[in-house]
Design a protein around this motif. Structure first.
Motif, PDB file in Angstrom:
ATOM      1  N   TYR A 142     -16.027 -50.548 -32.483  1.00 57.19           N
ATOM      2  CA  TYR A 142     -16.939 -51.689 -32.516  1.00 57.19           C
ATOM      3  C   TYR A 142     -16.676 -52.568 -33.724  1.00 57.19           C
ATOM      4  O   TYR A 142     -16.666 -53.799 -33.646  1.00 57.19           O
ATOM      5  CB  TYR A 142     -18.390 -51.208 -32.541  1.00 57.19           C
ATOM      6  CG  TYR A 142     -18.920 -50.704 -31.207  1.00 57.19           C
ATOM      7  CD1 TYR A 142     -18.219 -50.921 -30.028  1.00 57.19           C
ATOM      8  CD2 TYR A 142     -20.147 -50.019 -31.128  1.00 57.19           C
ATOM      9  CE1 TYR A 142     -18.698 -50.469 -28.817  1.00 57.19           C
ATOM     10  CE2 TYR A 142     -20.639 -49.571 -29.917  1.00 57.19           C
ATOM     11  CZ  TYR A 142     -19.915 -49.793 -28.764  1.00 57.19           C
ATOM     12  OH  TYR A 142     -20.402 -49.347 -27.571  1.00 57.19           O
ATOM     13  N   SER A 158     -19.707 -50.928 -22.553  1.00 54.30           N
ATOM     14  CA  SER A 158     -19.640 -49.504 -22.869  1.00 54.30           C
ATOM     15  C   SER A 158     -18.598 -48.861 -21.959  1.00 54.30           C
ATOM     16  O   SER A 158     -18.752 -48.835 -20.741  1.00 54.30           O
ATOM     17  CB  SER A 158     -20.996 -48.845 -22.663  1.00 54.30           C
ATOM     18  OG  SER A 158     -20.889 -47.443 -22.792  1.00 54.30           O
ATOM     19  N   VAL A 166     -22.953 -54.601 -25.033  1.00 57.05           N
ATOM     20  CA  VAL A 166     -23.245 -54.417 -26.457  1.00 57.05           C
ATOM     21  C   VAL A 166     -22.889 -55.705 -27.187  1.00 57.05           C
ATOM     22  O   VAL A 166     -21.750 -56.191 -27.103  1.00 57.05           O
ATOM     23  CB  VAL A 166     -22.460 -53.237 -27.054  1.00 57.05           C
ATOM     24  CG1 VAL A 166     -22.842 -53.050 -28.519  1.00 57.05           C
ATOM     25  CG2 VAL A 166     -22.731 -51.961 -26.262  1.00 57.05           C
ATOM     26  N   GLN A 188     -27.753 -52.884 -27.850  1.00 58.40           N
ATOM     27  CA  GLN A 188     -27.386 -52.356 -26.538  1.00 58.40           C
ATOM     28  C   GLN A 188     -28.360 -52.897 -25.485  1.00 58.40           C
ATOM     29  O   GLN A 188     -29.578 -52.806 -25.667  1.00 58.40           O
ATOM     30  CB  GLN A 188     -27.418 -50.829 -26.535  1.00 58.40           C
ATOM     31  CG  GLN A 188     -26.389 -50.193 -27.459  1.00 58.40           C
ATOM     32  CD  GLN A 188     -26.497 -48.681 -27.455  1.00 58.40           C
ATOM     33  OE1 GLN A 188     -27.551 -48.121 -27.129  1.00 58.40           O
ATOM     34  NE2 GLN A 188     -25.428 -48.015 -27.844  1.00 58.40           N
TER      35      GLN A 188
END
Length: 561
Positions: A142, A158, A166, A188
């Motif tokens: 990330y 995801s 996300v 999220q």
């Protein structure tokens, strides 16, 4: 083809017409279906583009929340203190403060269920349980996504479940604008939530959605795997593809905010199942109508050609000179063929009558030609008689009588001359001879003055056009007080017209037959009509009453260009 009877040619024409019409109708159905499909494709693609844009709007709302969290002073202070030392009691307190702050954001009315923040020590802080736990390796991935954007937001999916979106954003220190990295904020969001809210609760039916980022699928509710769909959007925004033997409408869009490609799939049969049924029904109807028209066409051709055959036989008798033919019985319907047959009967009867009439007319024409030949002999006899009288008067010393007879002979020749046109000079010479004859009667009481420029003497005018007017002046233009008749003849140019005037100085009385007629009596009316026929209605005779008594007659003729 030329040897075929009309019935067979007409039947062939009907067959070709019916088959051509049917073919054109089927082609029209297919063409209309194609245009309708294009319109449906375009409208469906536009609808799916709107849905895709709504998804990005939802993502922008989430990004606004992440921006608020990044700029929050307490979040900035907590991450800055944790960055200095994560083993002290103060860093523990700041971690608790950060968790409470994140929980407050989750409970502040935003529809975001899961927020996390990572510090510089790779520790994840959250206000509650996450929708999906973030593993250290995933956290490092990330941070790799967010690093190039230097505080701007970036979206990813995801890879573990494929059901989450996300939003990632680096937290940069705002104090003194140092922009030092303090950590990262991530939010999220369930993918189904964004998809459902973007469709605004509308029923999606059998449609499916695939979302790809940088060539990787981040979301899909399509049943086939691997996904046989285009990786790049079409130039039109939509395509029709075949998957497992079934056609699908595919509308794909790459939007600028996220850079993601939204691919919407809709089964072809769902859109056009009803249209396909209509098309088959229309084709069957066209085929049935085609067969019916062929049967009716054959009967119709017979109803036309049978009377025509009878009419042809009757015309053959007329061509042989037999004008008395048998009349056709009155049919049930009065159509054009019956009218033509009846007209033929009337024509033959009329031809028979005309033949008889023509014989009578030819006989009368011969008699008229004989009378005309005799009439041609009379003027010559009259001329010879006048010449004899003229010489007899001269022999006996009667010069006045001789001059009068000579003038009368010249005037007579001019009046029966077959020439249609004379020069103006010739017309004036006729006037002089006519005045000379009249002066034997009126002597000094008749005065005629002619003042016309020599350049107009060669102008062509209709023959015997002036003499009737001068005769009318002598008859009605005598001054009642003095008994003198004064006549003046002149001419003047006006643009491309020559106006010849004949004026008398009588009491102003005109021919009673001319009352209410602008061109005068019968003689003047005849002259006016001759000028109209030769030159048009812009020219002719005008009759004027003078204020001081008398009458003026104007003749308007065109000048040569």
């Amino acid at each position: 083809m030329k040897r075929f009877k009309i019935r067979y040619r007409l039947s062939l024409f009907i067959i070709i017409g019916v088959l051509s019409t049917t073919l054109l109708g089927i082609m029209f159905v297919y063409r209309t279906q194609g245009l309708y499909e294009e319109m449906i494709y375009q409208q469906t693609a536009e609808k799916y583009l709107l849905y895709s844009q709504r998804m990005e709007e939802k993502m922008k709302e989430v990004d606004q929340l992440s921006l608020l969290i990044m700029a929050d002073g307490e979040v900035q202070r907590a991450l800055a203190n944790i960055a200095q030392s994560h083993t002290t009691f103060n860093s523990y307190e700041y971690a608790k403060l950060l968790a409470r702050k994140l929980a407050a954001y989750e409970l502040s009315g935003h529809t975001v269920p899961s927020i996390f923040v990572s510090d510089q020590h790779q520790v994840i802080h959250s206000g509650g349980p996450l929708l999906e736990a973030v593993q250290p390796a995933q956290l490092k991935e990330y941070e790799g996504y967010a690093a190039p954007y230097k505080g701007a937001s970036v979206w990813t999916g995801s890879e573990e479940s494929g059901k989450l979106f996300v939003s990632l954003r680096e937290v940069r220190q705002i104090e003194q604008l140092s922009l030092k990295k303090l950590g990262m904020v991530g939010i999220q969001v369930p993918a189904e939530k964004i998809v459902h809210e973007s469709y605004n609760g509308m029923y999606r039916g059998s449609s499916a959605l695939i979302i790809q980022a940088q060539g990787q699928t981040v979301y899909s509710d399509f049943t086939y795997d691997p996904l046989p769909v285009p990786r790049q959007p079409s130039a039109k925004g939509y395509d029709v593809i075949t998957i497992e033997g079934e056609k699908y409408l595919v509308a794909s869009f790459t939007l600028s905010y996220t850079g993601w490609t939204f691919i919407h799939l809709l089964p072809y049969g769902v859109i056009f199942e009803r249209l396909r049924e209509i098309k088959i029904t229309l084709i069957l109807i066209y085929s049935a109508v085609c067969g019916l028209l062929l049967c009716l066409g054959w009967k119709f051709s017979g109803s036309i050609t049978k009377p025509l055959e009878g009419l042809t036989a009757k015309m053959a008798q007329v061509a042989k000179g037999n004008f008395i033919v048998e009349k056709t019985a009155k049919p049930d319907n009065h159509d054009e063929i019956w009218l033509l047959d009846r007209s033929l009967d009337r024509m033959t009867l009329r031809l028979n009558e005309l033949i008889n009439e023509n014989y009578v007319k030819q006989m009368k024409l011969k008699e008229a030609e004989y009378d005309m030949l005799k009439a041609k002999l009379n003027p010559h006899f009259l001329y010879n008689t006048l010449d004899s009288i003229n010489w007899l008067a001269r022999i006996n010393g009667q010069a006045a009588i001789s001059d009068m007879i000579k003038a009368l002979g010249d005037l007579l020749r001019a009046s029966i001359n077959s020439k249609e046109m004379n020069t103006l000079g010739e017309e004036l010479e006729i006037i002089r001879k006519y005045i000379a004859i009249q002066q034997f009667r009126f002597e000094d009481r008749l005065v005629c003055q002619i003042e016309i420029d020599d350049r107009w003497l060669e102008l062509s005018v209709p023959s015997m056009i002036l003499q009737p007017i001068v005769e009318n002046c002598i008859k009605y233009g005598v001054d009642a007080r003095t008994g003198i008749c004064r006549i003046h003849i002149g001419a003047e140019q006006r643009d491309q017209e020559l106006i010849v005037t004949i004026k008398d100085h009588g009491s102003g009385d005109t021919d009673p037959a001319a009352a209410g007629s602008p061109a005068g009596g019968f003689g003047l009316t005849s002259i006016n009509e001759r000028l109209w026929l030769l030159y048009g209605e812009a020219f002719g005779v005008t009759l004027l009453e003078d204020a001081d008594g008398g009458t003026t007659v104007q003749l308007t003729v065109p000048l040569p260009v």
